[in-house]
Design a protein around this motif. Structure first.
Motif, PDB file in Angstrom:
ATOM      1  N   ASN A  13       0.808  -1.213   0.000  1.00  0.00           N
ATOM      2  CA  ASN A  13       0.000   0.000   0.000  1.00  0.00           C
ATOM      3  C   ASN A  13       0.843   1.266   0.000  1.00  0.00           C
ATOM      4  O   ASN A  13       0.297   2.358   0.022  1.00  0.00           O
ATOM      5  CB  ASN A  13      -0.937   0.019   1.211  1.00  0.00           C
ATOM      6  N   LYS A  14       2.169   1.139   0.015  1.00  0.00           N
ATOM      7  CA  LYS A  14       3.024   2.323   0.027  1.00  0.00           C
ATOM      8  C   LYS A  14       2.948   3.027  -1.312  1.00  0.00           C
ATOM      9  O   LYS A  14       2.912   2.393  -2.368  1.00  0.00           O
ATOM     10  CB  LYS A  14       4.472   1.950   0.300  1.00  0.00           C
ATOM     11  N   LYS A  15       2.921   4.356  -1.249  1.00  0.00           N
ATOM     12  CA  LYS A  15       2.910   5.142  -2.476  1.00  0.00           C
ATOM     13  C   LYS A  15       4.330   5.308  -2.994  1.00  0.00           C
ATOM     14  O   LYS A  15       5.267   5.433  -2.209  1.00  0.00           O
ATOM     15  CB  LYS A  15       2.318   6.526  -2.228  1.00  0.00           C
ATOM     16  N   LYS A  16       4.464   5.307  -4.290  1.00  0.00           N
ATOM     17  CA  LYS A  16       5.764   5.572  -4.895  1.00  0.00           C
ATOM     18  C   LYS A  16       5.941   7.071  -4.990  1.00  0.00           C
ATOM     19  O   LYS A  16       5.045   7.792  -5.428  1.00  0.00           O
ATOM     20  CB  LYS A  16       5.842   4.962  -6.287  1.00  0.00           C
ATOM     21  N   PHE A  17       7.070   7.548  -4.574  1.00  0.00           N
ATOM     22  CA  PHE A  17       7.349   8.971  -4.639  1.00  0.00           C
ATOM     23  C   PHE A  17       8.349   9.228  -5.753  1.00  0.00           C
ATOM     24  O   PHE A  17       9.440   8.663  -5.767  1.00  0.00           O
ATOM     25  CB  PHE A  17       7.897   9.486  -3.305  1.00  0.00           C
ATOM     26  N   PHE A  18       7.937  10.063  -6.705  1.00  0.00           N
ATOM     27  CA  PHE A  18       8.808  10.448  -7.795  1.00  0.00           C
ATOM     28  C   PHE A  18       9.320  11.847  -7.518  1.00  0.00           C
ATOM     29  O   PHE A  18       8.649  12.640  -6.857  1.00  0.00           O
ATOM     30  CB  PHE A  18       8.042  10.460  -9.133  1.00  0.00           C
ATOM     31  N   LYS A  19      10.495  12.132  -8.047  1.00  0.00           N
ATOM     32  CA  LYS A  19      10.958  13.510  -7.911  1.00  0.00           C
ATOM     33  C   LYS A  19      10.112  14.393  -8.807  1.00  0.00           C
ATOM     34  O   LYS A  19       9.545  13.932  -9.802  1.00  0.00           O
ATOM     35  CB  LYS A  19      12.440  13.630  -8.257  1.00  0.00           C
TER      36      LYS A  19
END
Length: 86
Positions: free
Chosen positions: A5-11
């Motif tokens: 359920n973790k969100k992917k963080f993009f720059k």
């Protein structure tokens, strides 16, 4: 234990990342982030004047009508200028 359920963080995508050099109205989508790409594309079209040109070509306007509208605009702007100069 793995969290799915973790969100992917993009720059944050910059304007330079999305531009395609040599193509003034083309934009590249980076990291499947469509919103900033569309926003940049719309801004490029607006700054180039393509949208206004398309709206103007939508229907034919006679030269006499164009001339009359420019005269009316000049009169209106002169009146506003005189009104605010007082």
């Amino acid at each position: 234990m793995k969290d799915s359920n973790k969100k992917k963080f993009f720059k944050k995508v910059t304007k330079e990342d999305m531009e395609i050099y040599g193509h003034p109205f083309a934009v590249k989508v980076v990291n499947n982030q469509l919103d900033p790409a569309i926003k940049l594309w719309k801004r490029k079209l607006k700054e180039s004047g393509k949208i206004e040109e398309l709206k103007a070509r939508k229907e034919y306007i006679k030269p006499s009508t164009k001339k009359r509208k420019t005269k009316e605009q000049a009169k209106r702007s002169l009146e506003r200028k005189r009104m605010f100069d007082k």
